[in-house]
Scaffold this motif. Structure first.
Motif, PDB file in Angstrom:
ATOM      1  N   ASP A   7     -34.496  17.403 -44.411  1.00  9.51           N
ATOM      2  CA  ASP A   7     -33.771  18.658 -44.495  1.00  9.51           C
ATOM      3  C   ASP A   7     -33.506  19.258 -43.125  1.00  9.51           C
ATOM      4  O   ASP A   7     -32.488  19.928 -42.931  1.00  9.51           O
ATOM      5  N   THR A   8     -34.426  19.066 -42.173  1.00 10.26           N
ATOM      6  CA  THR A   8     -34.280  19.652 -40.845  1.00 10.26           C
ATOM      7  C   THR A   8     -34.069  18.550 -39.829  1.00 10.26           C
ATOM      8  O   THR A   8     -34.858  17.608 -39.737  1.00 10.26           O
ATOM      9  N   GLU A   9     -33.015  18.670 -39.060  1.00 15.87           N
ATOM     10  CA  GLU A   9     -32.699  17.660 -38.059  1.00 15.87           C
ATOM     11  C   GLU A   9     -33.671  17.768 -36.889  1.00 15.87           C
ATOM     12  O   GLU A   9     -34.017  18.863 -36.450  1.00 15.87           O
ATOM     13  N   LEU A  32     -32.976  23.837 -35.602  1.00 16.75           N
ATOM     14  CA  LEU A  32     -33.357  22.434 -35.572  1.00 16.75           C
ATOM     15  C   LEU A  32     -34.767  22.310 -35.000  1.00 16.75           C
ATOM     16  O   LEU A  32     -35.254  23.180 -34.283  1.00 16.75           O
ATOM     17  N   ASP A  33     -35.426  21.200 -35.315  1.00 16.68           N
ATOM     18  CA  ASP A  33     -36.715  20.894 -34.688  1.00 16.68           C
ATOM     19  C   ASP A  33     -36.436  20.281 -33.325  1.00 16.68           C
ATOM     20  O   ASP A  33     -35.810  19.218 -33.226  1.00 16.68           O
ATOM     21  N   VAL A  34     -36.901  20.938 -32.270  1.00 19.83           N
ATOM     22  CA  VAL A  34     -36.573  20.524 -30.910  1.00 19.83           C
ATOM     23  C   VAL A  34     -37.841  20.164 -30.156  1.00 19.83           C
ATOM     24  O   VAL A  34     -38.805  20.933 -30.129  1.00 19.83           O
ATOM     25  N   HIS A  35     -37.829  18.980 -29.552  1.00 14.18           N
ATOM     26  CA  HIS A  35     -38.920  18.532 -28.683  1.00 14.18           C
ATOM     27  C   HIS A  35     -38.354  18.381 -27.275  1.00 14.18           C
ATOM     28  O   HIS A  35     -37.453  17.563 -27.043  1.00 14.18           O
ATOM     29  N   LEU A  36     -38.877  19.169 -26.343  1.00 14.05           N
ATOM     30  CA  LEU A  36     -38.433  19.125 -24.949  1.00 14.05           C
ATOM     31  C   LEU A  36     -39.476  18.382 -24.128  1.00 14.05           C
ATOM     32  O   LEU A  36     -40.651  18.765 -24.102  1.00 14.05           O
ATOM     33  N   ILE A  37     -39.048  17.322 -23.452  1.00 12.65           N
ATOM     34  CA  ILE A  37     -39.967  16.460 -22.693  1.00 12.65           C
ATOM     35  C   ILE A  37     -39.559  16.477 -21.219  1.00 12.65           C
ATOM     36  O   ILE A  37     -38.396  16.255 -20.882  1.00 12.65           O
ATOM     37  N   GLU A  38     -40.530  16.728 -20.350  1.00 19.88           N
ATOM     38  CA  GLU A  38     -40.290  16.780 -18.910  1.00 19.88           C
ATOM     39  C   GLU A  38     -41.378  15.983 -18.188  1.00 19.88           C
ATOM     40  O   GLU A  38     -42.556  16.158 -18.472  1.00 19.88           O
ATOM     41  N   GLN A  39     -40.968  15.096 -17.263  1.00 20.19           N
ATOM     42  CA  GLN A  39     -41.948  14.248 -16.602  1.00 20.19           C
ATOM     43  C   GLN A  39     -42.718  14.968 -15.502  1.00 20.19           C
ATOM     44  O   GLN A  39     -43.801  14.530 -15.102  1.00 20.19           O
TER      45      GLN A  39
END
Length: 448
Positions: A7-9, A32-39
């Motif tokens: 249901d949720t992108e 939306l479901d957001v995952h932010l990735i930073e090195q």
């Protein structure tokens, strides 16, 4: 794990610079479901700062173009509208033949007057050559060309080398003879579109401006990192957002699904420099990776020096000095930060931000910080015609930091986008696409 097809992108954003932050805010606004990735260990990328002599100073760009709304709008969105500031000192100089010359009225270096001799920056012969622009035939090509080709053809070498190129070099540390007119300086492309004469086009543009135009540049009280901090705080407060730092991501394409490390996603947004994006996409598209690798970058350094009060005799209205490439010096610009910004106008110190390096000049990279600061002080002493002591100092080195928009950039970008379109759910954003300035970077991130 994400829930592709649910249901949720689920969207993963790789890269926590300003483009990635803008993308994460935009996507999370859509629930939306957001995952932010930073090195790296912090968000913000090249929006960074350093603390020296007890004061916090930007270690890269310290302003943004006010005529574009994206950064101002973002600041207001994040509750920082009252902290938007404009420079106090707005009068730059250009160094030539041992002297500091005021700039004639101009738009990105294109003069707004036929007589360029008044400030001493352009010679009588150079001014006469520029005036020929009024009568030269229409020689506009149908395709993209370099800024250097246009300006040399219409206004002559002197205007390019001592007016246009120093101004543009302060923005992209590049080479006007290679810089795409269409993509690197769209404002100049608009001037060319108005007619064959650049001088006439600038006159019309200035006539159309309001009698009391607003500031050209703006910043945020306390520095641009406050924008990053406010954005990070907003993202961390949202239940549909996660942020991971110190994490180098890998991207896989499994059928119709994206897998970024342990996260399964419907979409992935890569908000990194082009060369970093090339590494991320290589596992599923060698073609796209090769296209991205071909984007060239310039490296620069920023030296910050703080000095006791009245060490240097500099008019308080002067915001900085630009140094043409033909001078042969390491430094490309000197900004008097304690003149320029109201929040740095301390009575007890003078603050200089000195830029070093161009696309065609990498000499500084072989120097240690100690050797480089000595060169910076020597060059600044020559430019300002007075001794500049080293004082308290710090240096920030920005390797491969400024993408170079060469002639044909638009066609190259079309090729990149065509290769990207073969992978539904993949989006590439960043400063290498549609403009270097912070407003363009925010716009790129918000385009997801």
């Amino acid at each position: 794990m994400g829930n592709p097809g649910g249901d949720t992108e689920t969207v993963v954003v790789i890269g926590g610079g300003l483009a990635g932050i803008a993308a994460a805010l935009t996507l999370s606004d859509r629930n939306l479901d957001v995952h932010l990735i930073e090195q790296e260990s912090r968000l913000g990328g090249k929006v960074d700062e350093l603390t020296i002599d007890g004061v916090t100073i930007p270690s890269a760009g310290d302003n943004f173009l006010a005529r574009r709304p994206e950064v101002s709008d973002l600041a207001e969105y994040l509750g920082l509208e009252r902290d938007l500031i404009s420079p106090v000192a707005r009068s730059p100089r250009i160094y030539r033949d041992g002297r500091l010359h005021p700039l004639p009225p101009n738009v990105l270096g294109i003069p707004a007057t036929d007589d360029l001799t008044a400030t001493g920056l352009i010679s009588a012969s150079g001014s006469a050559r520029a005036a020929q622009d009024r009568v030269l035939p229409d020689d506009r090509p149908r395709t993209d060309e370099s800024v250097g080709d246009l300006v040399r053809r219409r206004l002559g070498d002197e205007v390019l080398e001592y007016l246009v190129d120093p101004l543009l070099g302060g923005i992209n540390a590049g080479d006007s003879d290679r810089l795409s007119l269409e993509c690197g300086t769209p404002q100049l492309a608009e001037l060319r579109a108005h007619g064959p004469s650049l001088l006439a086009a600038v006159e019309k543009l200035i006539e159309s401006r309001p009698a009391t135009p607003g500031p050209v540049f703006r910043s945020i009280r306390g520095g641009l990192c406050r924008l990053i901090e406010a954005a990070e705080g907003e993202l961390r407060s949202r239940p549909n957002v996660s942020i991971e730092l110190n994490r180098a991501a890998t991207v896989e394409r499994r059928g119709e699904q994206w897998v970024i490390d342990s996260i399964a996603a419907d979409r992935v947004v890569i908000a990194t420099p082009a060369f970093a994006a090339a590494s991320l996409v290589d596992s599923f598209s060698r073609e796209l990776s090769q296209h991205l690798t071909s984007m060239d970058y310039s490296s620069v350094a920023v030296a910050v020096i703080t000095l006791p009060p009245r060490t240097l005799d500099i008019d308080q209205t002067i915001s900085g000095v630009l140094i043409p490439r033909g001078c042969g010096l390491h430094v490309t610009a000197i900004s008097f930060a304690s003149h320029k910004w109201p929040d740095l106008a301390h009575d007890d110190r003078q603050i200089l931000r000195v830029s070093v390096g161009r696309r065609s000049d990498t000499r500084w990279q072989a120097l240690s910080d100690e050797a480089l600061i000595s060169v910076v002080a020597a060059d600044a002493s020559e430019v300002l015609d007075q001794h500049v002591p080293i004082g308290d100092w710090s240096i920030a080195r920005w390797h491969q930091s400024l993408p170079q928009y060469d002639v044909g950039h638009a066609r190259w970008l079309e090729t990149v986008d065509a290769a990207t379109a073969a992978f539904p759910g993949l989006t590439l954003v960043g400063a290498w696409r549609n403009g270097l300035g912070l407003p363009a970077v925010v716009a790129s991130g918000q385009s997801v």
